[in-house]
Design an enzyme around this catalytic site. Structure first.
Site, PDB file in Angstrom:
ATOM      1  N   GLY A  17       0.832  -1.191   0.000  1.00 19.25           N
ATOM      2  CA  GLY A  17       0.000   0.000   0.000  1.00 19.25           C
ATOM      3  C   GLY A  17       0.869   1.244   0.000  1.00 19.25           C
ATOM      4  N   GLN A  47       3.023   9.989   1.158  1.00 23.80           N
ATOM      5  CA  GLN A  47       4.320   9.296   1.164  1.00 23.80           C
ATOM      6  C   GLN A  47       5.172   9.641  -0.058  1.00 23.80           C
ATOM      7  OE1 GLN A  47       2.470   5.245   2.134  1.00 23.80           O
ATOM      8  NE2 GLN A  47       4.476   5.128   3.098  1.00 23.80           N
ATOM      9  N   CYS A  55       6.153  -0.067   7.176  1.00 24.05           N
ATOM     10  CA  CYS A  55       5.772   1.089   6.362  1.00 24.05           C
ATOM     11  C   CYS A  55       6.950   1.466   5.478  1.00 24.05           C
ATOM     12  CB  CYS A  55       5.401   2.258   7.278  1.00 24.05           C
ATOM     13  SG  CYS A  55       4.948   3.758   6.388  1.00 24.05           S
ATOM     14  N   LEU A  56       6.664   1.741   4.210  1.00 26.85           N
ATOM     15  CA  LEU A  56       7.731   2.120   3.280  1.00 26.85           C
ATOM     16  C   LEU A  56       8.409   3.422   3.708  1.00 26.85           C
ATOM     17  CD1 LEU A  56       5.980   1.197  -0.075  1.00 26.85           C
ATOM     18  CD2 LEU A  56       7.821  -0.049   1.055  1.00 26.85           C
ATOM     19  N   HIS A  59      -4.055   1.397   7.869  1.00 29.25           N
ATOM     20  CA  HIS A  59      -2.720   2.022   7.845  1.00 29.25           C
ATOM     21  C   HIS A  59      -2.676   3.167   6.839  1.00 29.25           C
ATOM     22  CE1 HIS A  59       1.871   1.492   7.871  1.00 29.25           C
ATOM     23  NE2 HIS A  59       1.656   2.291   6.838  1.00 29.25           N
ATOM     24  N   GLU A  60      -3.186   2.919   5.624  1.00 26.97           N
ATOM     25  CA  GLU A  60      -3.117   3.949   4.580  1.00 26.97           C
ATOM     26  C   GLU A  60      -4.011   5.143   4.912  1.00 26.97           C
ATOM     27  OE1 GLU A  60      -0.716   3.712   2.721  1.00 26.97           O
ATOM     28  OE2 GLU A  60      -0.386   1.580   3.039  1.00 26.97           O
ATOM     29  N   HIS A  67      -2.310   7.527   7.135  1.00 32.77           N
ATOM     30  CA  HIS A  67      -1.335   8.401   6.474  1.00 32.77           C
ATOM     31  C   HIS A  67      -1.994   9.710   6.014  1.00 32.77           C
ATOM     32  CE1 HIS A  67       2.509   6.356   6.107  1.00 32.77           C
ATOM     33  NE2 HIS A  67       1.960   5.236   5.685  1.00 32.77           N
TER      34      HIS A  67
HETATM   35 NI    NI Z   1       2.865   3.392   5.579  1.00 34.88          NI
END
Ligand code: NI
Length: 165
Positions: A46, A51, A89-90, A131-132, A135
């Site tokens: 995701g 991000q 998380c990226l 999670h997304e 963000h």
């Molecule tokens: Ni993330």
């Protein structure tokens, strides 16, 4: 399309509230294509627009690698159950931590054509949706980690390593 730079924890853009998308434009279409490319390139499940430095309420999610979802202005409308597991998380590379999430989530959003949609998910998909969406409100999973944030390489069971969102 293009791979965009993924912003890392400490970048102030990750702490800001993203703005509603009010109409589709070529610029936003390209952003969505780039977000999908960037997520796949990074082996993530995701990615949220903040991000990649864009404060728009857009997320892309694909937990299987062959089922991409584009959610614009997503709003979680129903949750149930509970799951506790490792999350990554990226924007927080190399780290993982235990987070408790609902085991079922229903989200209302617009698709890439600005048509209303509903998406239901359980397990990893439910976790990724939560999670997304966070963000978009400037929150990272590290705020909810139970216990210590760990290095991925220290995890004995590395099965969740590619579940970064
Ligand atoms: Ni993330």
């Amino acid at each position: 399309m293009a791979i965009r730079k993924i912003r890392q924890i400490g970048d102030s853009v990750l702490t800001k509230t993203a703005k509603e998308v009010t109409g589709m434009s070529l610029r936003t279409k390209i952003l969505i294509e780039d977000m999908l490319d960037t997520m796949y390139e990074a082996n993530g499940v995701g990615l949220a627009a903040p991000q990649v430095g864009v404060l728009k309420r857009i997320v892309v999610i694909d937990v299987t690698g062959e089922d991409p979802h584009v959610l614009i202005n997503p709003r979680i409308v129903e949750t149930s159950g509970e799951q506790t597991g490792n999350e990554g998380c990226l924007s927080v590379p190399g780290k993982t931590g235990v987070v408790t999430r609902p085991n079922y989530v229903k989200v209302a959003a617009l698709d890439a054509d600005m048509k209303p949609l509903e998406l239901e998910g359980t397990e990893l998909l439910a976790r990724a949706i939560c999670h997304e969406c966070e963000h978009l409100d400037g929150h990272l999973y590290v705020e909810k980690v139970e216990g210590e944030l760990m290095d991925v390489e220290d995890l004995e069971d590395a099965e969740d390593m590619d579940d970064e969102t």
